[in-house]
Design a protein around this motif. Structure first.
Motif, PDB file in Angstrom:
ATOM      1  N   GLY A 143     -15.120 -15.855  -2.299  1.00 38.37           N
ATOM      2  CA  GLY A 143     -15.706 -15.520  -3.594  1.00 38.37           C
ATOM      3  C   GLY A 143     -15.377 -16.540  -4.672  1.00 38.37           C
ATOM      4  O   GLY A 143     -14.783 -17.596  -4.417  1.00 38.37           O
ATOM      5  N   THR A 144     -15.798 -16.220  -5.883  1.00 34.71           N
ATOM      6  CA  THR A 144     -15.447 -17.035  -7.050  1.00 34.71           C
ATOM      7  C   THR A 144     -14.186 -16.431  -7.656  1.00 34.71           C
ATOM      8  O   THR A 144     -14.182 -15.270  -8.068  1.00 34.71           O
ATOM      9  CB  THR A 144     -16.601 -17.017  -8.075  1.00 34.71           C
ATOM     10  OG1 THR A 144     -17.786 -17.511  -7.434  1.00 34.71           O
ATOM     11  CG2 THR A 144     -16.265 -17.877  -9.275  1.00 34.71           C
ATOM     12  N   VAL A 145     -13.125 -17.238  -7.673  1.00 32.06           N
ATOM     13  CA  VAL A 145     -11.798 -16.702  -7.997  1.00 32.06           C
ATOM     14  C   VAL A 145     -11.429 -17.025  -9.446  1.00 32.06           C
ATOM     15  O   VAL A 145     -11.616 -18.142  -9.914  1.00 32.06           O
ATOM     16  CB  VAL A 145     -10.739 -17.305  -7.042  1.00 32.06           C
ATOM     17  CG1 VAL A 145      -9.349 -16.762  -7.367  1.00 32.06           C
ATOM     18  CG2 VAL A 145     -11.109 -17.002  -5.593  1.00 32.06           C
ATOM     19  N   SER A 146     -10.912 -16.008 -10.153  1.00 28.89           N
ATOM     20  CA  SER A 146     -10.369 -16.230 -11.498  1.00 28.89           C
ATOM     21  C   SER A 146      -9.210 -15.252 -11.703  1.00 28.89           C
ATOM     22  O   SER A 146      -8.938 -14.410 -10.850  1.00 28.89           O
ATOM     23  CB  SER A 146     -11.453 -16.034 -12.558  1.00 28.89           C
ATOM     24  OG  SER A 146     -11.952 -14.710 -12.494  1.00 28.89           O
ATOM     25  N   GLU A 147      -8.528 -15.404 -12.859  1.00 26.43           N
ATOM     26  CA  GLU A 147      -7.394 -14.527 -13.127  1.00 26.43           C
ATOM     27  C   GLU A 147      -7.729 -13.581 -14.265  1.00 26.43           C
ATOM     28  O   GLU A 147      -8.251 -13.997 -15.307  1.00 26.43           O
ATOM     29  CB  GLU A 147      -6.149 -15.355 -13.471  1.00 26.43           C
ATOM     30  CG  GLU A 147      -4.872 -14.529 -13.465  1.00 26.43           C
ATOM     31  CD  GLU A 147      -3.622 -15.375 -13.745  1.00 26.43           C
ATOM     32  OE1 GLU A 147      -3.389 -16.336 -12.972  1.00 26.43           O
ATOM     33  OE2 GLU A 147      -2.916 -15.088 -14.720  1.00 26.43           O
ATOM     34  N   LEU A 148      -7.437 -12.309 -14.059  1.00 28.88           N
ATOM     35  CA  LEU A 148      -7.673 -11.305 -15.094  1.00 28.88           C
ATOM     36  C   LEU A 148      -6.552 -11.351 -16.131  1.00 28.88           C
ATOM     37  O   LEU A 148      -5.473 -11.891 -15.854  1.00 28.88           O
ATOM     38  CB  LEU A 148      -7.724  -9.911 -14.449  1.00 28.88           C
ATOM     39  CG  LEU A 148      -8.921  -9.670 -13.531  1.00 28.88           C
ATOM     40  CD1 LEU A 148      -8.660  -8.478 -12.607  1.00 28.88           C
ATOM     41  CD2 LEU A 148     -10.184  -9.453 -14.357  1.00 28.88           C
ATOM     42  N   PRO A 149      -6.788 -10.812 -17.353  1.00 27.52           N
ATOM     43  CA  PRO A 149      -5.750 -10.814 -18.396  1.00 27.52           C
ATOM     44  C   PRO A 149      -4.425 -10.208 -17.915  1.00 27.52           C
ATOM     45  O   PRO A 149      -3.357 -10.641 -18.357  1.00 27.52           O
ATOM     46  CB  PRO A 149      -6.380  -9.954 -19.503  1.00 27.52           C
ATOM     47  CG  PRO A 149      -7.846 -10.106 -19.312  1.00 27.52           C
ATOM     48  CD  PRO A 149      -8.056 -10.245 -17.833  1.00 27.52           C
ATOM     49  N   ASP A 150      -4.493  -9.240 -16.984  1.00 23.06           N
ATOM     50  CA  ASP A 150      -3.239  -8.625 -16.532  1.00 23.06           C
ATOM     51  C   ASP A 150      -2.578  -9.413 -15.392  1.00 23.06           C
ATOM     52  O   ASP A 150      -1.588  -8.954 -14.814  1.00 23.06           O
ATOM     53  CB  ASP A 150      -3.481  -7.169 -16.100  1.00 23.06           C
ATOM     54  CG  ASP A 150      -4.372  -7.055 -14.865  1.00 23.06           C
ATOM     55  OD1 ASP A 150      -4.784  -8.108 -14.305  1.00 23.06           O
ATOM     56  OD2 ASP A 150      -4.678  -5.924 -14.442  1.00 23.06           O
ATOM     57  N   GLY A 151      -3.121 -10.590 -15.094  1.00 20.72           N
ATOM     58  CA  GLY A 151      -2.506 -11.442 -14.078  1.00 20.72           C
ATOM     59  C   GLY A 151      -3.034 -11.229 -12.678  1.00 20.72           C
ATOM     60  O   GLY A 151      -2.741 -12.001 -11.766  1.00 20.72           O
TER      61      GLY A 151
END
Ligand SMILES: [Cu+2]
Length: 353
Positions: free
Chosen positions: A71-79
């Motif tokens: 998938g397309t990976v990113s980081e959420l505000p909660d880490g």
């Protein structure tokens, strides 16, 4: 040719019919493949004549062995890690065996759909669009809320519409997803299914950390393994509610004359999913060797040890681990141990080098 014949009548008829688009057993004129003895193409063999055009299909069963979609990976505000996917259901004609075309319904144009691979705890977000002609869903085998179940009334998508599924990946293991619209057997059999692998997070499994790391894509411990995704499926090409073909990753005999190469010194891990419709069970039998098995992949210690055959009902799945380190190089068969399935396409080779 396939008209109103059941597959058993069909099997009987080809022995006498001669010129059919697909010839089993005896009528072929091609030369035997000297590498593979009785299992190659030619007289007296169980195989097909000719080759499926994988480029026209837009997918290749060999590439599907290892084409994990992270998938397309990113980081959420909660880490937390977010993995996003776009999946579209389409109507698509697929060549199942040389000259035999099947009017499939397919996620992203392929059968099986993309192999979604995530780590335990990741947030999965799937934007699902229906570009087909019937209502469809994506029902995940995993843990999620009722709203995200992908059944009629909860995430079913009409043609031209879309829906976003969201849930945390878990439990770790070897799972699957499929359409859950009705009639269910037709929506599954038409090709709307795929594998869903959740790798364990080693930090959550301190007592079995090494085993967890060996499963976790991207680690050196995982790279030591040779991993393969095998989705056992079948195709009812004349719509009589019996399969005419059985396969791993949709193309009968794909790995028989073109074996899966195994480096002798590296261990092998097979993620095995059974989505075969109409038949109650399917199976995997390995020649000349034994494996450990993890039912559903949800444990880090085997649920079966030292077996050479495992059976799965529809939607059952598991992880096989084995090694050819002590074997001499050569061809080692694996196949369904329902002999009829094997003769109708679910027969393959590893080539240990
Ligand atoms: Cu459907």
């Amino acid at each position: 040719m396939f008209g109103q014949l059941s597959r058993r009548l069909f099997l009987g008829s080809v022995a006498t019919a001669g010129a059919a688009p697909v010839l089993f057993s005896g009528a072929a004129s091609a030369q035997p493949d000297p590498r593979h003895g009785v299992h190659g193409r030619g007289t007296g063999t169980n195989n097909v004549v000719g080759a499926v055009d994988h480029a026209r299909n837009g997918f290749d069963p060999r590439a599907m062995l290892t084409d994990w979609d992270t998938g397309t990976v990113s980081e959420l505000p909660d880490g937390r890690r977010l993995r996003e996917y776009d999946i579209t259901a389409v109507d698509r004609e697929v060549e199942i065996a040389p000259g035999v075309f099947f009017p499939a319904w397919a996620y992203n144009g392929r059968v099986p759909g993309p192999t979604i691979r995530a780590t335990e705890g990741d947030l999965i977000r799937i934007r699902f669009a229906n570009a087909g002609t019937h209502p469809h869903t994506i029902h995940f085998h995993g843990i999620h809320s009722a709203m995200m179940d992908g059944v009629p009334g909860a995430g079913q998508v009409d043609p031209g519409e879309s829906f976003t599924y969201e849930f945390a990946a878990g439990p770790f293991g070897c799972h699957l997803y499929h359409c859950h619209s009705l009639p269910l057997k037709r929506h599954i059999h038409k090709g709307l299914y795929g594998a869903f692998i959740v790798d364990p997070d080693p930090d959550l499994h301190p007592d079995t950390r090494d085993a967890a790391r060996s499963r976790l894509l991207g680690t050196p411990e995982n790279a030591a393994w040779q991993e393969f995704m095998m989705v056992m499926n079948g195709f009812d090409t004349n719509f009589d509610d019996e399969n005419e073909f059985y396969c791993v990753n949709s193309i009968p005999f794909a790995f028989l004359d073109q074996p899966i190469r195994i480096e002798r010194g590296r261990p092998v891990r097979v993620y095995l999913v059974n989505i075969t419709e109409f038949d109650p069970i399917n199976s995997f039998h390995l020649h000349a060797n034994f494996f450990d098995y993890y039912d559903h992949g949800t444990t880090l210690t085997p649920t079966l040890r030292t077996v050479d055959t495992v059976m799965q009902c529809q939607a059952q799945r598991g992880i096989l681990e084995f090694s050819f380190a002590e074997h001499e190089p050569g061809l080692y068969m694996f196949h369904a141990h329902q002999s009829e399935f094997a003769e109708l396409g679910w027969m393959a080779h590893f080539e240990v080098v």
